[in-house]
Design a protein around this motif. Sequence first.
Motif, PDB file in Angstrom:
ATOM      1  N   TYR A 224       0.878  -1.211   0.127  1.00 53.58           N
ATOM      2  CA  TYR A 224       0.082  -0.018   0.002  1.00 53.58           C
ATOM      3  C   TYR A 224       0.799   1.130  -0.038  1.00 53.58           C
ATOM      4  CZ  TYR A 224      -3.605   3.443   1.322  1.00 53.58           C
ATOM      5  OH  TYR A 224      -4.479   4.631   1.363  1.00 53.58           O
ATOM      6  N   GLU A 225       0.663   2.097  -0.822  1.00 55.21           N
ATOM      7  CA  GLU A 225       1.147   3.524  -1.021  1.00 55.21           C
ATOM      8  C   GLU A 225       0.150   4.380  -0.476  1.00 55.21           C
ATOM      9  OE1 GLU A 225       4.453   4.243  -1.686  1.00 55.21           O
ATOM     10  OE2 GLU A 225       4.935   2.210  -2.138  1.00 55.21           O
ATOM     11  N   PRO A 226       0.495   5.042   0.874  1.00 53.68           N
ATOM     12  CA  PRO A 226      -0.743   5.924   1.410  1.00 53.68           C
ATOM     13  C   PRO A 226      -0.520   7.196   0.958  1.00 53.68           C
ATOM     14  CG  PRO A 226       1.227   5.546   2.893  1.00 53.68           C
ATOM     15  CD  PRO A 226       1.600   4.587   1.809  1.00 53.68           C
ATOM     16  N   PRO A 227      -1.481   8.069   0.714  1.00 53.15           N
ATOM     17  CA  PRO A 227      -1.760   9.503   0.049  1.00 53.15           C
ATOM     18  C   PRO A 227      -0.531  10.092   1.014  1.00 53.15           C
ATOM     19  CG  PRO A 227      -3.936   8.461   0.245  1.00 53.15           C
ATOM     20  CD  PRO A 227      -3.069   7.480   1.014  1.00 53.15           C
ATOM     21  N   ASP A 228       0.019  11.134   0.556  1.00 55.39           N
ATOM     22  CA  ASP A 228       0.684  12.238   1.243  1.00 55.39           C
ATOM     23  C   ASP A 228       0.231  12.476   2.583  1.00 55.39           C
ATOM     24  OD1 ASP A 228       2.311  12.207  -0.997  1.00 55.39           O
ATOM     25  OD2 ASP A 228       1.828  13.970  -1.719  1.00 55.39           O
ATOM     26  N   PHE A 229      -1.143  12.852   2.863  1.00 53.48           N
ATOM     27  CA  PHE A 229      -1.570  13.360   4.043  1.00 53.48           C
ATOM     28  C   PHE A 229      -1.521  12.125   5.285  1.00 53.48           C
ATOM     29  CE2 PHE A 229      -5.409  11.445   2.605  1.00 53.48           C
ATOM     30  CZ  PHE A 229      -6.139  10.733   3.650  1.00 53.48           C
ATOM     31  N   LEU A 230      -1.415  10.974   4.773  1.00 56.97           N
ATOM     32  CA  LEU A 230      -1.375   9.968   5.848  1.00 56.97           C
ATOM     33  C   LEU A 230       0.410   9.470   6.336  1.00 56.97           C
ATOM     34  CD1 LEU A 230      -3.684   7.053   4.744  1.00 56.97           C
ATOM     35  CD2 LEU A 230      -3.963   8.688   6.696  1.00 56.97           C
ATOM     36  N   ARG A 231       1.085  10.102   5.370  1.00 54.59           N
ATOM     37  CA  ARG A 231       2.262   9.958   5.527  1.00 54.59           C
ATOM     38  C   ARG A 231       3.153  10.834   6.663  1.00 54.59           C
ATOM     39  NH1 ARG A 231       5.154   7.256   1.111  1.00 54.59           N
ATOM     40  NH2 ARG A 231       3.507   7.018  -0.549  1.00 54.59           N
ATOM     41  N   ALA A 232       2.254  11.880   7.014  1.00 49.13           N
ATOM     42  CA  ALA A 232       2.640  13.057   8.075  1.00 49.13           C
ATOM     43  C   ALA A 232       2.971  12.584   9.208  1.00 49.13           C
ATOM     44  CB  ALA A 232       1.985  14.336   7.951  1.00 49.13           C
TER      45      ALA A 232
END
Length: 232
Positions: A224-232
């Motif tokens: 799974y490659e999470p969207p940017d906002f989940l990487r914060a």
Amino acid sequence: MSQLFARVVRQAIATFDRKNVASFNKNFSVLKQLVDQLTPCDINLNMDLTTDEAFSRVGKAPVTYVNLMEDEEFEFSVFILRSGFTMPLHDHPVMHGILKVMSGSAMIESFTKEEATGSAGQQLLYDPDAVRIEVVQDEPRLCTNNDESVVLTPTKRNYHEITAVGGVAAFFDILSPPYDSNIPFYGRRKCSYYRVIPRNGESGKRTLERIPPPRDFYCDRGNYEPPDFLRA
């Protein structure tokens, strides 16, 4: 970045924050309405995982589990079922849940526990030692990505099994609190599995008998490659 998925995450945080218990029902209703609109693109689901070819390799598990995010209050995940496979009947002890089919078709068969009370008069939502549970069978639902999400609560539709119909099926899942979380009075909860025993002469009423975890049910993990906002 999916603005809708970001809204779902923010709404889940507000819904399951214990400081917001007074507005839980309203927040949960809003959360369901948002989840109803989700698509695989919104959550950045790798659709290569949902093909028949993905399940054709030797040794492939019948279910692919994709973890999207998790904290102490809730978890987001996707389950992808091989065509014709049934995720066995299991429980969600003292949980709220929202299930939205992302692709394919899934038959969802749910059961609701008949009301039981303890010595102090409170309703017993979960008994970790119970071997048999009296339930009422809810109307089965065949769901596709065009249908609304399905809801479970600590008292309604808390036991279910899910079958992929006519091909691979994938569904997005929110559960709160997650399995193994420690909650007051009930402590930590494990997922249990059951078989159905009809009750003679009682239409729609069933007995669930706890069984060991079925040997044919196991998962592997999908990338799974999470969207940017989940990487914060």
